[in-house]
Design an enzyme around this catalytic site. Structure first.
Site, PDB file in Angstrom:
ATOM      1  N   VAL A  13      41.858  29.308  45.905  1.00 29.51           N
ATOM      2  CA  VAL A  13      41.660  30.374  46.891  1.00 29.51           C
ATOM      3  C   VAL A  13      40.406  30.126  47.710  1.00 29.51           C
ATOM      4  CG1 VAL A  13      41.225  32.829  47.195  1.00 29.51           C
ATOM      5  CG2 VAL A  13      42.911  32.075  45.525  1.00 29.51           C
ATOM      6  N   SER A 105      44.007  40.967  41.754  1.00 34.86           N
ATOM      7  CA  SER A 105      45.281  40.381  41.347  1.00 34.86           C
ATOM      8  C   SER A 105      46.314  41.490  41.189  1.00 34.86           C
ATOM      9  CB  SER A 105      45.114  39.643  40.019  1.00 34.86           C
ATOM     10  OG  SER A 105      46.362  39.369  39.430  1.00 34.86           O
ATOM     11  N   SER A 106      47.573  41.137  41.346  1.00 30.10           N
ATOM     12  CA  SER A 106      48.640  42.124  41.166  1.00 30.10           C
ATOM     13  C   SER A 106      48.762  42.578  39.713  1.00 30.10           C
ATOM     14  CB  SER A 106      49.975  41.554  41.638  1.00 30.10           C
ATOM     15  OG  SER A 106      50.329  40.395  40.905  1.00 30.10           O
ATOM     16  N   CYS A 107      48.131  41.859  38.784  1.00 28.67           N
ATOM     17  CA  CYS A 107      48.220  42.255  37.377  1.00 28.67           C
ATOM     18  C   CYS A 107      47.397  43.506  37.072  1.00 28.67           C
ATOM     19  CB  CYS A 107      47.800  41.116  36.461  1.00 28.67           C
ATOM     20  SG  CYS A 107      46.043  40.796  36.448  1.00 28.67           S
ATOM     21  N   TYR A 134      41.926  40.374  31.625  1.00 25.40           N
ATOM     22  CA  TYR A 134      41.703  39.944  33.016  1.00 25.40           C
ATOM     23  C   TYR A 134      41.933  41.112  33.970  1.00 25.40           C
ATOM     24  CZ  TYR A 134      42.432  37.270  37.341  1.00 25.40           C
ATOM     25  OH  TYR A 134      42.364  36.783  38.627  1.00 25.40           O
ATOM     26  N   LYS A 138      39.374  42.954  36.753  1.00 22.52           N
ATOM     27  CA  LYS A 138      39.693  43.037  38.182  1.00 22.52           C
ATOM     28  C   LYS A 138      39.730  44.484  38.663  1.00 22.52           C
ATOM     29  CE  LYS A 138      39.785  38.790  39.399  1.00 22.52           C
ATOM     30  NZ  LYS A 138      38.812  38.300  40.396  1.00 22.52           N
ATOM     31  N   THR A 162      49.360  38.786  45.188  1.00 22.24           N
ATOM     32  CA  THR A 162      50.373  38.497  44.186  1.00 22.24           C
ATOM     33  C   THR A 162      50.131  37.094  43.634  1.00 22.24           C
ATOM     34  OG1 THR A 162      52.752  38.552  43.768  1.00 22.24           O
ATOM     35  CG2 THR A 162      52.034  37.543  45.856  1.00 22.24           C
ATOM     36  N   HIS A 177      48.891  28.388  36.033  1.00 20.94           N
ATOM     37  CA  HIS A 177      49.895  29.376  36.396  1.00 20.94           C
ATOM     38  C   HIS A 177      51.270  28.713  36.464  1.00 20.94           C
ATOM     39  CE1 HIS A 177      46.341  31.765  37.957  1.00 20.94           C
ATOM     40  NE2 HIS A 177      46.980  32.623  37.180  1.00 20.94           N
TER      41      HIS A 177
END
Length: 312
Positions: A13, A105-107, A134, A138, A162, A177
């Site tokens: 990123v 993050s989407s998590c 995690y 976040k 995502t 990942h």
């Protein structure tokens, strides 16, 4: 020219953000290595920000990994990510940095959140246990920015991407990942002439994937807004099953054998699809077609493998 500090510039990123800043122009990009500034060292972070005084801080630095890494090292994930977020947000406030963009993050959203997930489903029910540590870190970073903005009047805000893929990814066989893991697995299977490849889980969970170039463009779009949301989803608005993904990667790599599943391994969250209506309403939309992005990711893997630069 604005000074922008991109924390985590060596990652997938961060490096995409550096490329986008250079392509856009008008930015003096500041980066640091861990040897120069350990982001878990509060005094070092505060001293650096006070000395360099960036106009913008983008927090792309994080300890990241897939299901195996998150399940095996939860203490590392929560501690390092909490510490990085707290040091950079408070350090930015003390250094009078006017703008901070935190990448989450989407998590962060609940395991059984309604699909697609809107921003307001945050904290409405339990998280997925395999990446809870995690996710909590976040969420804390997101809330830091939200509350600093409310209390101090600072333009500190967040983007929740995502699942990401693209150049510069980590291809470690256990800690990566899903897309880089599959790229490496299918590539090596093709090279060995294997008859089959076995993927983790049942293959039925659905996942959404965003090319890192699209995320970088979304971040600079958000930084251009006078009043962005406190946090906003960044995705593509569509998803595939893990088995469909494996088939797409196999085709991209040129593996023609059989794809098997291993239901004894964890699936994780059944579905994680983001509602991206909020960011689309601000004028941003993803551009990279999935098939093109996968092909480019595989070519990057081959190129870095040839030069010895692949993160294996």
């Amino acid at each position: 020219m604005k000074k922008i500090y991109i924390a985590g510039h060596r990652g997938m990123v961060g490096s995409a953000l550096v490329r986008e800043a250079e392509e856009l122009g008008g930015f003096q990009v500041i980066t640091t290595t861990r040897d120069q500034v350990d982001l878990c060292d509060q005094s070092a972070v505060f001293e650096f920000l006070a000395s360099d005084k960036p106009d913008i801080v983008v927090i792309a630095a994080a300890k990241v990994g897939g299901i195996h890494a998150n399940s095996t090292y939860p203490a590392d994930f929560i501690y390092e990510n909490l510490t990085i977020a707290a040091n950079l947000v408070e350090g930015s406030r003390q250094a009078d940095v006017p703008r901070v963009l935190f990448l989450g993050s989407s998590c962060i959203y609940p395991k059984m959140a309604p699909q697609p997930m809107t921003e307001d489903c945050l904290l409405t029910s339990p998280l997925e246990c395999t990446n809870e540590a995690y996710a909590i870190a976040k969420i804390a970073g997101l809330k830091l920015c939200q509350h600093y903005r409310a209390q101090h009047g600072l333009m500190y805000h967040s983007a929740m991407p995502t699942n990401l893929y693209g150049p510069g990814d980590n291809y470690h066989p256990e800690n990566s990942h899903v897309i880089p893991a599959l790229i490496r697995r299918f590539h090596e299977a093709k090279e060995r002439g294997d008859a089959s490849v076995t993927i983790w889980g049942t293959g039925t969970p659905r996942r959404e994937f965003l090319h890192v170039q699209d995320l970088a463009k979304a971040c600079f779009h958000l930084l251009s807004l006078d009043a962005p949301p406190d946090w906003v989803n960044v995705g593509v608005g569509d998803d595939v099953t893990i088995f469909e993904l494996a088939s797409l990667v196999a085709t991209t790599v040129g593996f023609t054998g059989e794809i098997l599943t291993d239901p004894s391994k964890p699936d994780g969250t059944p579905r994680k699809l983001l509602d991206i209506s909020k960011i689309k309403a601000t004028g941003w939309t993803p551009e990279v077609p999935f098939a093109d992005g996968l092909a480019a990711a595989y070519q990057d893997f081959l190129a870095t493998l040839a030069t010895g630069a692949a993160r294996l």
